[in-house]
Enzyme design. Structure first.
Site, PDB file in Angstrom:
ATOM      1  N   LYS A   1       4.977 -10.114   9.398  1.00 41.48           N
ATOM      2  CA  LYS A   1       4.490  -9.056  10.297  1.00 41.48           C
ATOM      3  C   LYS A   1       2.968  -9.102  10.329  1.00 41.48           C
ATOM      4  O   LYS A   1       2.342  -8.903  11.364  1.00 41.48           O
ATOM      5  CB  LYS A   1       4.976  -7.706   9.781  1.00 41.48           C
ATOM      6  CG  LYS A   1       4.051  -6.574  10.092  1.00 41.48           C
ATOM      7  CD  LYS A   1       4.736  -5.455  10.749  1.00 41.48           C
ATOM      8  CE  LYS A   1       3.796  -4.527  11.430  1.00 41.48           C
ATOM      9  NZ  LYS A   1       2.699  -4.047  10.598  1.00 41.48           N
ATOM     10  N   ASP A   2       2.352  -9.339   9.155  1.00 39.19           N
ATOM     11  CA  ASP A   2       0.900  -9.471   9.065  1.00 39.19           C
ATOM     12  C   ASP A   2       0.578 -10.970   9.047  1.00 39.19           C
ATOM     13  O   ASP A   2       0.174 -11.526   8.027  1.00 39.19           O
ATOM     14  CB  ASP A   2       0.396  -8.748   7.822  1.00 39.19           C
ATOM     15  CG  ASP A   2       0.723  -7.267   7.880  1.00 39.19           C
ATOM     16  OD1 ASP A   2       0.016  -6.540   8.582  1.00 39.19           O
ATOM     17  OD2 ASP A   2       1.724  -6.847   7.267  1.00 39.19           O
TER      18      ASP A   2
ATOM     19  N   GLN B   1     -10.461  -2.572   2.456  1.00 32.70           N
ATOM     20  CA  GLN B   1      -9.930  -3.282   3.631  1.00 32.70           C
ATOM     21  C   GLN B   1      -9.823  -2.391   4.855  1.00 32.70           C
ATOM     22  O   GLN B   1      -9.357  -2.826   5.905  1.00 32.70           O
ATOM     23  CB  GLN B   1      -8.588  -3.936   3.314  1.00 32.70           C
ATOM     24  CG  GLN B   1      -7.417  -2.982   3.199  1.00 32.70           C
ATOM     25  CD  GLN B   1      -6.160  -3.720   2.763  1.00 32.70           C
ATOM     26  OE1 GLN B   1      -6.073  -4.203   1.646  1.00 32.70           O
ATOM     27  NE2 GLN B   1      -5.185  -3.825   3.652  1.00 32.70           N
TER      28      GLN B   1
ATOM     29  N   ALA C   1       4.046   3.975   0.938  1.00 36.92           N
ATOM     30  CA  ALA C   1       4.759   4.493   2.120  1.00 36.92           C
ATOM     31  C   ALA C   1       5.818   3.470   2.513  1.00 36.92           C
ATOM     32  O   ALA C   1       5.851   2.967   3.640  1.00 36.92           O
ATOM     33  CB  ALA C   1       3.795   4.811   3.262  1.00 36.92           C
ATOM     34  N   LEU C   2       6.655   3.162   1.543  1.00 36.54           N
ATOM     35  CA  LEU C   2       7.549   2.010   1.663  1.00 36.54           C
ATOM     36  C   LEU C   2       8.664   2.232   2.675  1.00 36.54           C
ATOM     37  O   LEU C   2       9.133   3.343   2.869  1.00 36.54           O
ATOM     38  CB  LEU C   2       8.150   1.690   0.284  1.00 36.54           C
ATOM     39  CG  LEU C   2       7.131   1.380  -0.819  1.00 36.54           C
ATOM     40  CD1 LEU C   2       7.848   1.015  -2.115  1.00 36.54           C
ATOM     41  CD2 LEU C   2       6.185   0.256  -0.407  1.00 36.54           C
ATOM     42  N   HIS C   3       9.069   1.118   3.297  1.00 39.79           N
ATOM     43  CA  HIS C   3      10.182   1.119   4.249  1.00 39.79           C
ATOM     44  C   HIS C   3      11.037  -0.105   3.952  1.00 39.79           C
ATOM     45  O   HIS C   3      10.730  -0.881   3.021  1.00 39.79           O
ATOM     46  CB  HIS C   3       9.660   1.131   5.689  1.00 39.79           C
ATOM     47  CG  HIS C   3       8.602   0.104   5.958  1.00 39.79           C
ATOM     48  ND1 HIS C   3       8.872  -1.245   5.988  1.00 39.79           N
ATOM     49  CD2 HIS C   3       7.266   0.216   6.164  1.00 39.79           C
ATOM     50  CE1 HIS C   3       7.766  -1.916   6.234  1.00 39.79           C
ATOM     51  NE2 HIS C   3       6.763  -1.052   6.337  1.00 39.79           N
TER      52      HIS C   3
ATOM     53  N   HIS D   1       9.318  -3.558   3.314  1.00 44.26           N
ATOM     54  CA  HIS D   1       8.831  -3.781   1.941  1.00 44.26           C
ATOM     55  C   HIS D   1       9.992  -4.121   1.002  1.00 44.26           C
ATOM     56  O   HIS D   1       9.903  -5.035   0.180  1.00 44.26           O
ATOM     57  CB  HIS D   1       8.147  -2.511   1.402  1.00 44.26           C
ATOM     58  CG  HIS D   1       6.916  -2.090   2.129  1.00 44.26           C
ATOM     59  ND1 HIS D   1       6.841  -0.918   2.843  1.00 44.26           N
ATOM     60  CD2 HIS D   1       5.697  -2.675   2.242  1.00 44.26           C
ATOM     61  CE1 HIS D   1       5.631  -0.792   3.358  1.00 44.26           C
ATOM     62  NE2 HIS D   1       4.919  -1.842   3.014  1.00 44.26           N
TER      63      HIS D   1
ATOM     64  N   MET E   1       0.845  -1.197   0.000  1.00 46.07           N
ATOM     65  CA  MET E   1       0.000   0.000   0.000  1.00 46.07           C
ATOM     66  C   MET E   1       0.885   1.254   0.000  1.00 46.07           C
ATOM     67  O   MET E   1       0.418   2.347   0.355  1.00 46.07           O
ATOM     68  CB  MET E   1      -0.949  -0.018   1.193  1.00 46.07           C
ATOM     69  CG  MET E   1      -1.888  -1.231   1.143  1.00 46.07           C
ATOM     70  SD  MET E   1      -3.433  -0.988   2.001  1.00 46.07           S
ATOM     71  CE  MET E   1      -2.851  -0.792   3.657  1.00 46.07           C
TER      72      MET E   1
HETATM   73  P1  AMP Z   1       1.533  -3.011   3.465  1.00 43.01           P
HETATM   74  O1  AMP Z   1       2.062  -1.962   2.539  1.00 43.01           O
HETATM   75  O2  AMP Z   1       1.518  -2.610   4.895  1.00 43.01           O
HETATM   76  O3  AMP Z   1       0.217  -3.573   2.979  1.00 43.01           O
HETATM   77  O4  AMP Z   1       2.560  -4.212   3.399  1.00 43.01           O
HETATM   78  C1  AMP Z   1       2.909  -4.815   2.181  1.00 43.01           C
HETATM   79  C2  AMP Z   1       3.663  -6.094   2.460  1.00 43.01           C
HETATM   80  O5  AMP Z   1       4.849  -5.783   3.204  1.00 43.01           O
HETATM   81  C3  AMP Z   1       2.865  -7.080   3.311  1.00 43.01           C
HETATM   82  O6  AMP Z   1       3.092  -8.394   2.834  1.00 43.01           O
HETATM   83  C4  AMP Z   1       3.451  -6.879   4.683  1.00 43.01           C
HETATM   84  O7  AMP Z   1       3.340  -8.006   5.519  1.00 43.01           O
HETATM   85  C5  AMP Z   1       4.897  -6.590   4.360  1.00 43.01           C
HETATM   86  N1  AMP Z   1       5.537  -5.880   5.476  1.00 43.01           N
HETATM   87  C6  AMP Z   1       5.041  -4.816   6.155  1.00 43.01           C
HETATM   88  N2  AMP Z   1       5.860  -4.466   7.163  1.00 43.01           N
HETATM   89  C7  AMP Z   1       6.901  -5.338   7.130  1.00 43.01           C
HETATM   90  C8  AMP Z   1       8.075  -5.513   7.917  1.00 43.01           C
HETATM   91  N3  AMP Z   1       8.343  -4.725   8.953  1.00 43.01           N
HETATM   92  N4  AMP Z   1       8.931  -6.517   7.590  1.00 43.01           N
HETATM   93  C9  AMP Z   1       8.658  -7.337   6.536  1.00 43.01           C
HETATM   94  N5  AMP Z   1       7.569  -7.218   5.754  1.00 43.01           N
HETATM   95  C10 AMP Z   1       6.695  -6.245   6.040  1.00 43.01           C
END
Ligand code: AMP
Length: 277
Positions: A148-149, A58, A29-31, A34, A27
């Site tokens: 994490k999820d 969601q 706002a990458l870190h 991701h 989604m």
């Molecule tokens: P999101 O943008 O929050 O929907 O996350 C996208 C993907 O990145 C999902 O599969 C998350 O589980 C994964 N993700 C989010 N935070 C982390 C993290 N700290 N370490 C590893 N994967 C992550």
């Protein structure tokens, strides 16, 4: 990196490709968490596709949706540096041509009744809807998601089985800040002090893992909740479960794969984390 906004353009590019495709849905706002998924896919697959799409269906809390951080320019830069081949960046109308009131209901069953399923009604149905749509659009052979999820991974695993989708789910470890806080896009909305206090979430999980040989789960759970509340966190749940199916456990059981999962609020932001026991 190629940036594509429409499914038809994505298909034009990928239809010619015969080999495996790794896919990392996000989604934005990458870190670094991701990016670790992109790197894993890059190491294992010849082509890596990433999507950025803030999926409206969601979000059970409209305020959370409105406030979801957007850092698109930086995201594009980070994905390019990480060696992503294609960024799929659809508009809401591309993914939901008939509107977001889809009426679609996936048979999520038990997973929708516990933990995040219980506290975020409709969330996993929205996740199922968008993951299914994205998998249809990208048609990857390998799907990379973060542990994490944890519950989301199990919901997606079940979706893949129920719908007979030809994709392999690969779950990847959680990346953390130096203080232990699980990296998350929502952390950007915490104050600098909040980010420090939020590390109590991970400390509370470690407390349970480190104490499991000496104390019962209920005792450690109470102590862990105290660790959180003393740091200003407002716990929603902190529970022990079977890592294979998330059935809740009243105490440690060495015959099972176990995980402790937690959700808490701090400064109005919802944090989730989990730790294998
Ligand atoms: P999101 O943008 O929050 O929907 O996350 C996208 C993907 O990145 C999902 O599969 C998350 O589980 C994964 N993700 C989010 N935070 C982390 C993290 N700290 N370490 C590893 N994967 C992550």
């Amino acid at each position: 990196m190629l940036l594509v906004k429409h499914i038809r353009d994505l298909r034009k590019r990928l239809d010619a490709h015969r080999g495996p495709i790794g896919f990392v849905p996000t989604m934005g706002a990458l870190h670094e968490g991701h990016i670790s998924l992109i790197q894993r896919s890059r190491a294992e697959q010849p082509v890596t596709v990433c999507s950025i799409f803030i999926n409206p269906t969601q979000f059970n809390d409209p305020k959370d949706f409105e406030k979801y951080p957007v850092t698109l320019e930086r995201d594009i830069e980070l994905l390019g540096l990480a060696g992503t081949d294609i960024l799929f960046l659809p508009e809401v109308s591309e993914m939901y041509p008939s509107g977001t009131d889809t009426g679609i209901q996936y048979p999520i069953g038990y997973l929708d009744t516990v933990l995040d399923g219980q506290f975020r009604p409709g969330h996993f149905n929205g996740v199922s809807i968008i993951v299914h749509k994205l998998l249809s659009a990208v048609q990857p052979t390998h799907l990379y998601m973060g542990e994490k999820d944890f519950q989301q991974c199990l919901v997606v695993k079940q979706l893949i089985e129920q719908q007979h989708l030809p994709v392999k789910l690969i779950t990847c470890p959680t990346l953390r800040e130096t203080n232990g806080l699980a990296m998350s896009s929502r952390n950007m909305r915490l104050s600098p002090e909040g980010r420090q206090f939020a590390s109590a979430m991970y400390q509370s999980l470690q407390h349970i893992r480190d104490g499991q040989k000496e104390k019962s789960f209920p005792v450690l759970q109470a102590e862990a909740l105290l660790v959180q509340t003393q740091a200003g966190l407002e716990p929603e749940y902190l529970l022990l479960a079977d890592a294979d199916n998330l059935s809740l456990l009243s105490d440690f059981d060495v015959r099972k794969n176990m995980v402790v999962l937690a959700a808490s609020r701090l400064e109005g932001i919802r944090l989730i984390d989990n730790l294998r026991m």
